[in-house]
Write a protein that holds these residues in place. Sequence first.
Motif, PDB file in Angstrom:
ATOM      1  N   MET A  91      99.639-102.204  43.590  1.00 40.31           N
ATOM      2  CA  MET A  91      99.643-103.531  44.171  1.00 40.31           C
ATOM      3  C   MET A  91     100.130-103.434  45.620  1.00 40.31           C
ATOM      4  O   MET A  91     101.166-102.870  45.908  1.00 40.31           O
ATOM      5  CB  MET A  91     100.581-104.425  43.367  1.00 40.31           C
ATOM      6  CG  MET A  91     100.552-105.846  43.821  1.00 40.31           C
ATOM      7  SD  MET A  91     101.348-106.871  42.608  1.00 40.31           S
ATOM      8  CE  MET A  91     102.601-107.596  43.598  1.00 40.31           C
ATOM      9  N   ASN A  92      99.353-103.987  46.509  1.00 40.76           N
ATOM     10  CA  ASN A  92      99.669-103.936  47.927  1.00 40.76           C
ATOM     11  C   ASN A  92     100.457-105.195  48.303  1.00 40.76           C
ATOM     12  O   ASN A  92      99.950-106.306  48.248  1.00 40.76           O
ATOM     13  CB  ASN A  92      98.385-103.840  48.744  1.00 40.76           C
ATOM     14  CG  ASN A  92      98.664-103.592  50.206  1.00 40.76           C
ATOM     15  OD1 ASN A  92      99.796-103.443  50.624  1.00 40.76           O
ATOM     16  ND2 ASN A  92      97.600-103.559  50.990  1.00 40.76           N
ATOM     17  N   THR A  93     101.716-105.013  48.720  1.00 38.75           N
ATOM     18  CA  THR A  93     102.555-106.159  49.085  1.00 38.75           C
ATOM     19  C   THR A  93     102.789-106.236  50.578  1.00 38.75           C
ATOM     20  O   THR A  93     103.672-106.945  51.029  1.00 38.75           O
ATOM     21  CB  THR A  93     103.920-106.056  48.373  1.00 38.75           C
ATOM     22  OG1 THR A  93     104.536-104.830  48.755  1.00 38.75           O
ATOM     23  CG2 THR A  93     103.751-106.122  46.873  1.00 38.75           C
ATOM     24  N   LYS A  94     102.016-105.506  51.350  1.00 40.01           N
ATOM     25  CA  LYS A  94     102.166-105.514  52.800  1.00 40.01           C
ATOM     26  C   LYS A  94     101.696-106.868  53.345  1.00 40.01           C
ATOM     27  O   LYS A  94     100.614-107.339  53.047  1.00 40.01           O
ATOM     28  CB  LYS A  94     101.335-104.378  53.401  1.00 40.01           C
ATOM     29  CG  LYS A  94     101.520-104.199  54.863  1.00 40.01           C
ATOM     30  CD  LYS A  94     100.744-102.989  55.337  1.00 40.01           C
ATOM     31  CE  LYS A  94     100.895-102.819  56.816  1.00 40.01           C
ATOM     32  NZ  LYS A  94     100.125-101.675  57.292  1.00 40.01           N
ATOM     33  N   VAL A  95     102.538-107.486  54.158  1.00 33.89           N
ATOM     34  CA  VAL A  95     102.232-108.797  54.728  1.00 33.89           C
ATOM     35  C   VAL A  95     101.693-108.593  56.143  1.00 33.89           C
ATOM     36  O   VAL A  95     102.279-107.881  56.944  1.00 33.89           O
ATOM     37  CB  VAL A  95     103.498-109.674  54.757  1.00 33.89           C
ATOM     38  CG1 VAL A  95     103.210-111.017  55.403  1.00 33.89           C
ATOM     39  CG2 VAL A  95     104.037-109.868  53.363  1.00 33.89           C
ATOM     40  N   ASP A  96     100.599-109.233  56.429  1.00 38.55           N
ATOM     41  CA  ASP A  96     100.001-109.149  57.754  1.00 38.55           C
ATOM     42  C   ASP A  96     100.841-109.962  58.738  1.00 38.55           C
ATOM     43  O   ASP A  96     101.277-111.075  58.433  1.00 38.55           O
ATOM     44  CB  ASP A  96      98.572-109.679  57.699  1.00 38.55           C
ATOM     45  CG  ASP A  96      97.792-109.386  58.944  1.00 38.55           C
ATOM     46  OD1 ASP A  96      98.234-108.550  59.747  1.00 38.55           O
ATOM     47  OD2 ASP A  96      96.719-110.003  59.121  1.00 38.55           O
ATOM     48  N   ILE A  97     101.079-109.403  59.915  1.00 40.30           N
ATOM     49  CA  ILE A  97     101.929-110.063  60.912  1.00 40.30           C
ATOM     50  C   ILE A  97     101.313-111.377  61.388  1.00 40.30           C
ATOM     51  O   ILE A  97     102.034-112.330  61.689  1.00 40.30           O
ATOM     52  CB  ILE A  97     102.240-109.119  62.093  1.00 40.30           C
ATOM     53  CG1 ILE A  97     103.307-109.724  63.016  1.00 40.30           C
ATOM     54  CG2 ILE A  97     101.011-108.832  62.901  1.00 40.30           C
ATOM     55  CD1 ILE A  97     104.666-109.680  62.429  1.00 40.30           C
ATOM     56  N   THR A  98      99.996-111.461  61.428  1.00 38.99           N
ATOM     57  CA  THR A  98      99.373-112.716  61.866  1.00 38.99           C
ATOM     58  C   THR A  98      99.626-113.835  60.862  1.00 38.99           C
ATOM     59  O   THR A  98      99.774-114.986  61.256  1.00 38.99           O
ATOM     60  CB  THR A  98      97.863-112.536  62.076  1.00 38.99           C
ATOM     61  OG1 THR A  98      97.284-112.015  60.883  1.00 38.99           O
ATOM     62  CG2 THR A  98      97.578-111.601  63.224  1.00 38.99           C
ATOM     63  N   LEU A  99      99.694-113.495  59.580  1.00 40.50           N
ATOM     64  CA  LEU A  99     100.009-114.504  58.574  1.00 40.50           C
ATOM     65  C   LEU A  99     101.412-115.064  58.801  1.00 40.50           C
ATOM     66  O   LEU A  99     101.631-116.277  58.725  1.00 40.50           O
ATOM     67  CB  LEU A  99      99.903-113.902  57.170  1.00 40.50           C
ATOM     68  CG  LEU A  99     100.283-114.813  56.017  1.00 40.50           C
ATOM     69  CD1 LEU A  99      99.321-115.976  55.926  1.00 40.50           C
ATOM     70  CD2 LEU A  99     100.312-114.032  54.723  1.00 40.50           C
ATOM     71  N   VAL A 100     102.346-114.208  59.138  1.00 38.81           N
ATOM     72  CA  VAL A 100     103.712-114.646  59.408  1.00 38.81           C
ATOM     73  C   VAL A 100     103.747-115.518  60.659  1.00 38.81           C
ATOM     74  O   VAL A 100     104.411-116.563  60.693  1.00 38.81           O
ATOM     75  CB  VAL A 100     104.652-113.421  59.557  1.00 38.81           C
ATOM     76  CG1 VAL A 100     106.032-113.849  59.994  1.00 38.81           C
ATOM     77  CG2 VAL A 100     104.708-112.644  58.256  1.00 38.81           C
ATOM     78  N   ILE A 101     103.034-115.112  61.705  1.00 37.46           N
ATOM     79  CA  ILE A 101     103.027-115.881  62.956  1.00 37.46           C
ATOM     80  C   ILE A 101     102.388-117.255  62.750  1.00 37.46           C
ATOM     81  O   ILE A 101     102.909-118.267  63.212  1.00 37.46           O
ATOM     82  CB  ILE A 101     102.309-115.094  64.067  1.00 37.46           C
ATOM     83  CG1 ILE A 101     103.148-113.881  64.447  1.00 37.46           C
ATOM     84  CG2 ILE A 101     102.049-115.975  65.278  1.00 37.46           C
ATOM     85  CD1 ILE A 101     102.463-112.930  65.386  1.00 37.46           C
ATOM     86  N   TYR A 102     101.250-117.298  62.040  1.00 43.06           N
ATOM     87  CA  TYR A 102     100.607-118.586  61.777  1.00 43.06           C
ATOM     88  C   TYR A 102     101.504-119.483  60.930  1.00 43.06           C
ATOM     89  O   TYR A 102     101.616-120.686  61.183  1.00 43.06           O
ATOM     90  CB  TYR A 102      99.273-118.400  61.075  1.00 43.06           C
ATOM     91  CG  TYR A 102      98.188-117.815  61.937  1.00 43.06           C
ATOM     92  CD1 TYR A 102      98.119-118.084  63.296  1.00 43.06           C
ATOM     93  CD2 TYR A 102      97.216-116.994  61.394  1.00 43.06           C
ATOM     94  CE1 TYR A 102      97.130-117.544  64.084  1.00 43.06           C
ATOM     95  CE2 TYR A 102      96.219-116.445  62.173  1.00 43.06           C
ATOM     96  CZ  TYR A 102      96.172-116.732  63.515  1.00 43.06           C
ATOM     97  OH  TYR A 102      95.182-116.197  64.282  1.00 43.06           O
ATOM     98  N   GLY A 103     102.132-118.910  59.931  1.00 40.47           N
ATOM     99  CA  GLY A 103     103.029-119.689  59.087  1.00 40.47           C
ATOM    100  C   GLY A 103     104.206-120.240  59.864  1.00 40.47           C
ATOM    101  O   GLY A 103     104.586-121.410  59.699  1.00 40.47           O
TER     102      GLY A 103
END
Length: 107
Positions: A1-13
Motif C-alpha cells: 500500500m502506497n501512503t506517499k502524499v503528493d505535495i500538491t495535494l497538501v498545498i491545494y488542501g
Amino acid sequence: MNTKVDITLVIYGLALFSGISYLWGFWINFDINILSYVALTDIVKASVYPALPAIGVLAFYSAMDGYNAMSKKKHDEMVAEGGVFKGFTYFVKFYAVVMKQIADTHH
C-alpha cells in the motif's frame, strides 16, 4: 500500500482551508454564515490572491540566484587570485562573528 502524499495535494488542501478560514473569519463578525452564500471560485480567489506576492518574490529570487550563480572553477580562480574577493570574504566572516557576539551579549 502506497501512503506517499503528493505535495500538491497538501498545498491545494492548505490553500482551500486558508481561503475558507479567511472568508468565514471575516464574515462571522457580522453574524453572516458565508459558507451558505459563497461559491468555490470565491474560496479559490481568497486563497490565491494573498499568496501571489510571495510566489512572485520566490520566482524573482530564484531567477537572480540562477543568474548570479558562479561555477566552482570560477570561484576557485577568484580565491586563488586573492585581492578584493578575498578581502570581501574576510570582511563577511569578521562581520558575522561580530554580529554573533553582539547578539549573544544582548540575550
